[in-house]
Scaffold this motif. Sequence first.
Motif, PDB file in Angstrom:
ATOM      1  N   UNK A  24       0.855  -1.187   0.000  1.00 33.51           N
ATOM      2  CA  UNK A  24       0.000   0.000   0.000  1.00 33.51           C
ATOM      3  C   UNK A  24       0.892   1.238   0.000  1.00 33.51           C
ATOM      4  N   UNK A  25       1.063   1.781  -1.182  1.00 29.00           N
ATOM      5  CA  UNK A  25       1.902   2.964  -1.394  1.00 29.00           C
ATOM      6  C   UNK A  25       3.344   2.738  -0.906  1.00 29.00           C
ATOM      7  N   UNK A  26       4.020   1.724  -1.411  1.00 27.49           N
ATOM      8  CA  UNK A  26       5.431   1.534  -1.036  1.00 27.49           C
ATOM      9  C   UNK A  26       6.248   2.722  -1.533  1.00 27.49           C
ATOM     10  N   UNK A  27       7.146   3.201  -0.696  1.00 28.52           N
ATOM     11  CA  UNK A  27       7.864   4.430  -1.037  1.00 28.52           C
ATOM     12  C   UNK A  27       9.369   4.216  -1.164  1.00 28.52           C
ATOM     13  N   UNK A  28       9.994   3.580  -0.181  1.00 32.35           N
ATOM     14  CA  UNK A  28      11.436   3.408  -0.198  1.00 32.35           C
ATOM     15  C   UNK A  28      11.823   1.961  -0.378  1.00 32.35           C
ATOM     16  N   UNK A  29      12.976   1.724  -1.041  1.00 34.58           N
ATOM     17  CA  UNK A  29      13.507   0.371  -1.203  1.00 34.58           C
ATOM     18  C   UNK A  29      15.012   0.376  -0.941  1.00 34.58           C
ATOM     19  N   UNK A  30      15.513  -0.769  -0.499  1.00 36.58           N
ATOM     20  CA  UNK A  30      16.949  -1.000  -0.345  1.00 36.58           C
ATOM     21  C   UNK A  30      17.215  -2.454  -0.673  1.00 36.58           C
ATOM     22  N   UNK A  31      18.424  -2.762  -1.135  1.00 32.72           N
ATOM     23  CA  UNK A  31      18.762  -4.141  -1.499  1.00 32.72           C
ATOM     24  C   UNK A  31      20.057  -4.539  -0.812  1.00 32.72           C
ATOM     25  N   UNK A  32      20.092  -5.763  -0.266  1.00 37.29           N
ATOM     26  CA  UNK A  32      21.300  -6.237   0.415  1.00 37.29           C
ATOM     27  C   UNK A  32      22.197  -7.031  -0.539  1.00 37.29           C
ATOM     28  N   UNK A  33      23.303  -7.533  -0.004  1.00 35.23           N
ATOM     29  CA  UNK A  33      24.314  -8.182  -0.845  1.00 35.23           C
ATOM     30  C   UNK A  33      23.860  -9.531  -1.399  1.00 35.23           C
ATOM     31  N   UNK A  34      22.787 -10.097  -0.832  1.00 37.87           N
ATOM     32  CA  UNK A  34      22.294 -11.379  -1.332  1.00 37.87           C
ATOM     33  C   UNK A  34      21.045 -11.234  -2.195  1.00 37.87           C
ATOM     34  N   UNK A  35      20.652 -10.001  -2.483  1.00 41.69           N
ATOM     35  CA  UNK A  35      19.528  -9.768  -3.384  1.00 41.69           C
ATOM     36  C   UNK A  35      18.184  -9.615  -2.722  1.00 41.69           C
ATOM     37  N   UNK A  36      18.139  -9.596  -1.385  1.00 38.70           N
ATOM     38  CA  UNK A  36      16.873  -9.320  -0.709  1.00 38.70           C
ATOM     39  C   UNK A  36      16.568  -7.831  -0.788  1.00 38.70           C
ATOM     40  N   UNK A  37      15.314  -7.521  -1.071  1.00 37.53           N
ATOM     41  CA  UNK A  37      14.872  -6.129  -1.169  1.00 37.53           C
ATOM     42  C   UNK A  37      14.018  -5.800   0.057  1.00 37.53           C
ATOM     43  N   UNK A  38      14.303  -4.655   0.674  1.00 42.85           N
ATOM     44  CA  UNK A  38      13.540  -4.195   1.834  1.00 42.85           C
ATOM     45  C   UNK A  38      12.702  -2.998   1.411  1.00 42.85           C
ATOM     46  N   UNK A  39      11.465  -2.976   1.867  1.00 41.41           N
ATOM     47  CA  UNK A  39      10.488  -1.996   1.391  1.00 41.41           C
ATOM     48  C   UNK A  39       9.876  -1.243   2.569  1.00 41.41           C
ATOM     49  N   UNK A  40       9.873   0.077   2.468  1.00 42.65           N
ATOM     50  CA  UNK A  40       9.092   0.893   3.393  1.00 42.65           C
ATOM     51  C   UNK A  40       7.671   0.936   2.831  1.00 42.65           C
ATOM     52  N   UNK A  41       6.787   0.126   3.417  1.00 42.41           N
ATOM     53  CA  UNK A  41       5.409   0.006   2.938  1.00 42.41           C
ATOM     54  C   UNK A  41       4.593   1.053   3.697  1.00 42.41           C
ATOM     55  N   UNK A  42       4.609   2.250   3.152  1.00 41.94           N
ATOM     56  CA  UNK A  42       4.272   3.451   3.918  1.00 41.94           C
ATOM     57  C   UNK A  42       2.868   3.439   4.491  1.00 41.94           C
ATOM     58  N   UNK A  43       1.869   3.193   3.672  1.00 41.35           N
ATOM     59  CA  UNK A  43       0.488   3.265   4.164  1.00 41.35           C
ATOM     60  C   UNK A  43       0.116   2.063   5.026  1.00 41.35           C
ATOM     61  N   UNK A  44       0.892   0.975   4.950  1.00 42.63           N
ATOM     62  CA  UNK A  44       0.669  -0.164   5.850  1.00 42.63           C
ATOM     63  C   UNK A  44       1.418  -0.008   7.166  1.00 42.63           C
ATOM     64  N   UNK A  45       2.321   0.993   7.254  1.00 43.92           N
ATOM     65  CA  UNK A  45       3.127   1.222   8.470  1.00 43.92           C
ATOM     66  C   UNK A  45       3.991   0.002   8.804  1.00 43.92           C
ATOM     67  N   UNK A  46       4.558  -0.609   7.758  1.00 37.08           N
ATOM     68  CA  UNK A  46       5.357  -1.820   7.965  1.00 37.08           C
ATOM     69  C   UNK A  46       6.630  -1.770   7.122  1.00 37.08           C
ATOM     70  N   UNK A  47       7.571  -2.656   7.507  1.00 37.08           N
ATOM     71  CA  UNK A  47       8.774  -2.896   6.716  1.00 37.08           C
ATOM     72  C   UNK A  47       8.664  -4.311   6.161  1.00 37.08           C
ATOM     73  N   UNK A  48       8.762  -4.424   4.848  1.00 33.16           N
ATOM     74  CA  UNK A  48       8.591  -5.709   4.182  1.00 33.16           C
ATOM     75  C   UNK A  48       9.931  -6.187   3.610  1.00 33.16           C
ATOM     76  N   UNK A  49      10.034  -7.488   3.429  1.00 36.00           N
ATOM     77  CA  UNK A  49      11.206  -8.094   2.821  1.00 36.00           C
ATOM     78  C   UNK A  49      10.768  -8.893   1.611  1.00 36.00           C
ATOM     79  N   UNK A  50      11.500  -8.733   0.497  1.00 37.78           N
ATOM     80  CA  UNK A  50      11.195  -9.436  -0.742  1.00 37.78           C
ATOM     81  C   UNK A  50      12.460 -10.182  -1.163  1.00 37.78           C
ATOM     82  N   UNK A  51      12.375 -11.503  -1.264  1.00 39.33           N
ATOM     83  CA  UNK A  51      13.533 -12.274  -1.720  1.00 39.33           C
ATOM     84  C   UNK A  51      13.720 -12.093  -3.222  1.00 39.33           C
ATOM     85  N   UNK A  52      14.858 -12.564  -3.730  1.00 34.27           N
ATOM     86  CA  UNK A  52      15.118 -12.473  -5.164  1.00 34.27           C
ATOM     87  C   UNK A  52      14.109 -13.272  -5.978  1.00 34.27           C
ATOM     88  N   UNK A  53      13.449 -14.215  -5.333  1.00 33.54           N
ATOM     89  CA  UNK A  53      12.410 -14.999  -5.993  1.00 33.54           C
ATOM     90  C   UNK A  53      11.025 -14.399  -5.866  1.00 33.54           C
TER      91      UNK A  53
END
Length: 393
Positions: free
Chosen positions: A197-226
Motif C-alpha cells: 500500500x503505497x510503497x515508497x522506499x527500497x533497499x537491497x542487500x548483498x544477497x539480493x533481498x529487497x527491503x520496502x518501506x510500505x508506507x500506508x501499511x506502516x510496515x517494513x517488508x522483505x522481498x527475496x530475489x524470488x
Amino acid sequence: RKVASGRVVTTLAGSAPQSGSTDGPGTAARFSYPDGVAADNAGGLYVADSENHAIRQVTRGGVVTTFAGVAGQSGSADGTGSAARFNVPRSVAADSAGNLYVADTGNSTIRMVTSGGVVTTLAGNAGSVGSADGMGSAARFSYPSGVAVDSAGNVYVADTVNHTIREVTSSGVVTTLAGSPGQAGSADGTASAAQFDQPYGVAVDSTGNVYVADTFNHTIRKVTSGGVVTTLAGSPGQAGSADGTGSAARFFSPIGVAVDSTGNVYVADQLNDTIRKVTSGGVVTTLGGSPGQAGGMDGAGSAARFANPIGVAVDGVGNLYVADAANNAIRKGVALPTLTIASAGGGNVTLTWSGGALQAADVVTGPYSNVLSATSPWTFPATGTQKFYRLRL
C-alpha cells in the motif's frame, strides 16, 4: 543532517528550516525538500532535491554542488549536467561504478546519471503513466518514489501508485517482482499474490533481498530475489512508535530504508520524526529523534530532532545520512561511543572501546591526552599510578 547506535546527529549541509538552491559549504548551502540521499564508494553523497528538480552532490566535508538539473526548472530532457531536467526526483541510488539511478517521480521514469553527469532515461516514458512491463521507453510506471541498485546493476523500484516493486536490468528491461498493479493491500505471498500500500522506499542487500518501506501499511517488508514477500516488522494498519520485535513494533508512515553490510535495516519513520533500526531478526529500536517531537536540533539519540525525515543512507563504515525534508537539511549520524572496563584476572584490567579515541589523565578534570599505544581491547596491570580514561569523538 548527519546521524552516528543511538546516534550522535549533526547537520552536514543546509540550515533548518531555510529552503533554497544555493551551492556552498555546510550551513551556507540550501535545499528545497530534499527527499532522497545515497552514499557512494568514495565517501560522497548525492541528494534528490525534489522541489528544486535537481540532483545535488555533497562531499564528506559538507560542500554542496549541483550535479545535474537546474534549480526551479522542471522537465524531462536528457543531457549533461545543467542541460538535463528532472520533475520532482524523490530517490537516488549509487552503484559501485559511480553511476546514479533516480526515481524521477513527476515524470514516472527511471533515470541514469553517469559519474560525468550525463543523464539518460533508463526506463519509462516521461508523462506516460501505467504499469506495463517491457523494454526501456515501452515500460510504464506510476509515480515511482524509491530506487535501489544491486552489485550486478539491477535497479529495484518502489512503484508507489501501482503498489508494486519493479526490477529494471542494466539494459532497461522492466519486470514486476512483487505486487499487483492497482491492488493495494498488506498480504504476504509470492510475486503477484503479495500486496503493498503505497510503497515508497527500497533497499537491497548483498544477497539480493529487497527491503520496502510500505508506507500506508506502516510496515517494513522483505522481498527475496524470488519474489517471496514477508513482513519483517510492524503490523499492517497499526500506526505507532513502539520499539519491539516483529509485529510488536510500530511505525508511523515509514518512508525511507537503507541496509548495511550485516543486514541491519535503517528506517526514516516520517510521521514519528525518528530514525529506526531493524535487525535481520526483526528487532526494532529508535536510534535518533523522539516520536512526535519535530525540530531541527542536533544531539545524541532522543535529544536530536528531525522534521519529516524521508531519505536514509548508510556508508561503508556505518555512518547514517538522512534527507531531513522539512528541515531542508542533510543530517549525519555516527554511533555513540562505548567504553567498558572489566577485570581480566591476575591483577589486570581490560578496557574495550569503540567510536572514539581513548584518552587518559592523572586527574578527572584533565588535561587528557590520546593513548597512542593502545588498541581495543587493551589489557594492563591494575596496580600503579591511577588514571582516568575517556573517549573523544
